[in-house]
Design an enzyme around this catalytic site. Sequence first.
Site, PDB file in Angstrom:
ATOM      1  N   ASP A  95       0.789  -1.231   0.000  1.00 33.16           N
ATOM      2  CA  ASP A  95       0.000   0.000   0.000  1.00 33.16           C
ATOM      3  C   ASP A  95       0.825   1.287   0.000  1.00 33.16           C
ATOM      4  O   ASP A  95       0.317   2.351  -0.316  1.00 33.16           O
ATOM      5  CB  ASP A  95      -0.943   0.017   1.200  1.00 33.16           C
ATOM      6  CG  ASP A  95      -0.210  -0.040   2.548  1.00 33.16           C
ATOM      7  OD1 ASP A  95       1.033  -0.079   2.547  1.00 33.16           O
ATOM      8  OD2 ASP A  95      -0.886  -0.058   3.590  1.00 33.16           O
ATOM      9  N   HIS A  96       2.114   1.211   0.322  1.00 32.13           N
ATOM     10  CA  HIS A  96       2.908   2.418   0.536  1.00 32.13           C
ATOM     11  C   HIS A  96       3.650   2.932  -0.702  1.00 32.13           C
ATOM     12  O   HIS A  96       4.049   4.095  -0.740  1.00 32.13           O
ATOM     13  CB  HIS A  96       3.943   2.181   1.644  1.00 32.13           C
ATOM     14  CG  HIS A  96       3.440   2.515   3.016  1.00 32.13           C
ATOM     15  ND1 HIS A  96       2.302   1.959   3.550  1.00 32.13           N
ATOM     16  CD2 HIS A  96       3.936   3.336   3.983  1.00 32.13           C
ATOM     17  CE1 HIS A  96       2.121   2.429   4.771  1.00 32.13           C
ATOM     18  NE2 HIS A  96       3.089   3.264   5.057  1.00 32.13           N
ATOM     19  N   ASP A 160       3.497  -0.784  11.328  1.00 27.11           N
ATOM     20  CA  ASP A 160       3.014   0.539  10.937  1.00 27.11           C
ATOM     21  C   ASP A 160       2.392   1.157  12.177  1.00 27.11           C
ATOM     22  O   ASP A 160       1.718   0.473  12.952  1.00 27.11           O
ATOM     23  CB  ASP A 160       1.973   0.436   9.814  1.00 27.11           C
ATOM     24  CG  ASP A 160       1.630   1.804   9.243  1.00 27.11           C
ATOM     25  OD1 ASP A 160       2.198   2.180   8.201  1.00 27.11           O
ATOM     26  OD2 ASP A 160       0.795   2.500   9.847  1.00 27.11           O
ATOM     27  N   ARG A 448      -2.111  12.451  10.020  1.00 27.11           N
ATOM     28  CA  ARG A 448      -0.839  13.080  10.377  1.00 27.11           C
ATOM     29  C   ARG A 448      -0.597  14.266   9.453  1.00 27.11           C
ATOM     30  O   ARG A 448      -0.846  14.196   8.258  1.00 27.11           O
ATOM     31  CB  ARG A 448       0.274  12.036  10.227  1.00 27.11           C
ATOM     32  CG  ARG A 448       1.526  12.320  10.988  1.00 27.11           C
ATOM     33  CD  ARG A 448       2.356  11.043  11.114  1.00 27.11           C
ATOM     34  NE  ARG A 448       1.918  10.218  12.241  1.00 27.11           N
ATOM     35  CZ  ARG A 448       2.288   8.968  12.443  1.00 27.11           C
ATOM     36  NH1 ARG A 448       3.099   8.371  11.593  1.00 27.11           N
ATOM     37  NH2 ARG A 448       1.871   8.303  13.501  1.00 27.11           N
ATOM     38  N   SER A 643       5.760   7.745  12.737  1.00 31.23           N
ATOM     39  CA  SER A 643       5.726   6.427  12.119  1.00 31.23           C
ATOM     40  C   SER A 643       6.573   5.413  12.870  1.00 31.23           C
ATOM     41  O   SER A 643       7.523   5.764  13.569  1.00 31.23           O
ATOM     42  CB  SER A 643       6.226   6.543  10.679  1.00 31.23           C
ATOM     43  OG  SER A 643       6.495   5.285  10.122  1.00 31.23           O
ATOM     44  N   ARG A 645       8.543   3.365  11.481  1.00 33.38           N
ATOM     45  CA  ARG A 645       9.635   2.925  10.601  1.00 33.38           C
ATOM     46  C   ARG A 645      10.960   2.701  11.345  1.00 33.38           C
ATOM     47  O   ARG A 645      11.526   3.601  11.950  1.00 33.38           O
ATOM     48  CB  ARG A 645       9.818   3.910   9.447  1.00 33.38           C
ATOM     49  CG  ARG A 645      10.367   5.256   9.806  1.00 33.38           C
ATOM     50  CD  ARG A 645      10.249   6.229   8.651  1.00 33.38           C
ATOM     51  NE  ARG A 645       8.847   6.466   8.335  1.00 33.38           N
ATOM     52  CZ  ARG A 645       8.397   7.586   7.760  1.00 33.38           C
ATOM     53  NH1 ARG A 645       9.231   8.534   7.438  1.00 33.38           N
ATOM     54  NH2 ARG A 645       7.121   7.749   7.501  1.00 33.38           N
TER      55      ARG A 645
END
Length: 754
Positions: A95-96, A160, A448, A643, A645
């Site tokens: 999806d990213h 995520d 965000r 995030s 990440r």
Amino acid sequence: MAFDIEMIKAVYARMGERIEAARKVLGRPLTLSEKILYSHLYKDQPLAAFERGKTYVDFAPDRVAMQDATAQMALLQFMSAGIPKVAVPSTVHCDHLILAKTGAKEDLKVANETNKEVYEFLSSVSNKYGIGFWKPGAGIIHQVVLENYAFPGGMMIGTDSHTPNAGGLGMVAIGVGGADAVDVMAGMAWELKMPKLIGVKLTGKMSGWTSAKDVILKVAGILTVSGGTDAIVEYFGEGADNISATGKGTICNMGAEIGATTSIFGYDRHMYDYLVATGRQDVAELAEQHKAHLRSDDDVYANPEKYFDQLIEINLDELEPHINGPYTPDLAWPLSKFADAVREKGYPAKLEVGLIGSCTNSSYEDLTRAASLAKQAVDKKLKAKAEFTITPGSEQVRYTAERDGILGVFDQIGGVVLANACGPCIGQWSRHVNDPNKPNSIITSFNRNFAKRNDGLSSTHAFVASPEIVTAFAIAGDLTFNPMKDKLINEDGQEVMLDEPQGLTAPPKGYAVEDAGYQAPAEDGSKVQVIVSPTSDRLQILEPFKPWEGTDLKGLKLLIKAKGKCTTDHISMAGPWLKYRGHLDNISNNLLIGATNAFNGATNSVKNQLTGQYGEVPAVQRAYKAAGIGSIVVGDENYGEGSSREHAAMEPRHLGVRVILVKSFARIHETNLKKQGMLALTFVNKEDYDKIQEDDTIDVIGLTEFTPGKNLTIRLTHADGSVEEFPVKHTYNEQQIGWFKAGSALNLIAAKGK
């Protein structure tokens, strides 16, 4: 894709036993959060020893979900652990990496061509290790999970930060880094600091222009971006039971913006209905049979102040629509005061773009409420004065919305339907602008809105609101417009008003989809080959990080002293950098390029102590690494918010940064640093931040006696030869100290697998 109903039966059976045991040990009623946490403990651990906000506890989640940008690094790590198959149900969601530019069909085609190598890697590695694979265009991870996998009372981790979306179905769902996901996929314990509990009591019922999004926008204004740190936010009360399951998901999703470990609602009829509507009647019936396990005990609801560490009460009868921003998701403005704020603060009043959808607000209910306003615009001869985009959350939602004529209504006012992907929400947006330096405003129903988050432009003022408020503003093209009281001039010169939005919680004809985009893994993955080209600039096989050398860290250089907000977007930007998420060395070229240097107020400009010249952060750090010199990064409050990440932790580790020293950490980022063998420290006295000078040489003293709860010492040698020392603290337990000594948590996993 089908649920393992036997697994859910086992979860509920275990819940009953463990809830009863916990009540006896603790001698009191339990909150829903505690019921789920205690029922997912990894092996036998002493309940009485758990202290909220302090004690680290081992858990055994039921499943793992990964989005494609983080899955690359997570699965590269999993491959190096030497384990043949994942130990718990796991999925990957593409999806990213889809760039929003012209529209769904063309954007998806370009993404499949551009990211072919990455998608083939993720498909094959999933196939080999028993992981379900959701293809590009299938939808955004959190919406797909809500539709297919989430269940009341379960525990899930996801790579995520908005994984808590599944709390809308009563699941403890927590955002983590890839190394945490590797632990769980390898069948090992997953460690979490026992969360504090924040109760949010909702009374009354929303009506008119107010929606579920306004609940979390209000809460964000109360708690701020760090007020939920190390806490689960549990919503309850008659008001909570009046909100749809997808509305609950919206609230839980955006709990990431207040730093919460996760957010959750108790099981109710809305959850039952949603499970049935999405084809999970058997799960719904099981939940109904065990609903006493899936809500807090009665006395918790009757006397919440006794059981929660903090209690907030919101009357939904009185709640106004809210608009939050710009630049931070906790700057909350009630609609009645927003126009004055726009004028007084000098925010650009003209709205350039309105964007609805995303993982936060792309349910059927969201789309129908927004479409009811678009239909009014058509009927009342109004045209949208701002650009308008729609991002469906899944192919199932998109297909159903198209079948029911909803997308056609958006088209009539000039709306552009984007791919079922994250797109502009994460900076994957090729925005059309004539002057990138011109101050401008956009408004989204995303979660965000940090500076540069959506379009990479510091000139953009991004605001967050519900899909219906975004749609109304897009029609008006003006941020000073109040749809509850202001009139608009239509094509015939007449004054008209928008009526209250109307929506449906579920499609009357049921959900439908031709191809959901799911690929099941091979029954036997032993013969499946995962090929990564050694010349690829997108993928890179990982080399283990070196273990600690057994000594104090001396002679470190200061890489940067970051001032103010330093999110994971500042540490490792998204947008165009997403293409390198599977190549650690290449993506490390974005290390801290968005952080503000406290000494010159600039971004991506730090002093190289070897040359005395200023250079870009990654280049200076590479110079230190080439010279065999370690370095330290110093930061401000809530360092690493945003995030999940883990690249923000892996990049400094890869380039030779040894220590991150800050005033305070965001939860996920601190854990990610520990997992990668970094030393994550905080000031005992925050004023000591001011003692650190640009040309300092820095030592960390006390590592040879590194033990839980024992402070370390920072020694600064200034350029004039003077020396200062001060204590710093850490939150490492024995296991985490083991990660540090081994060089990373993965090194320990790999060692155990041999």
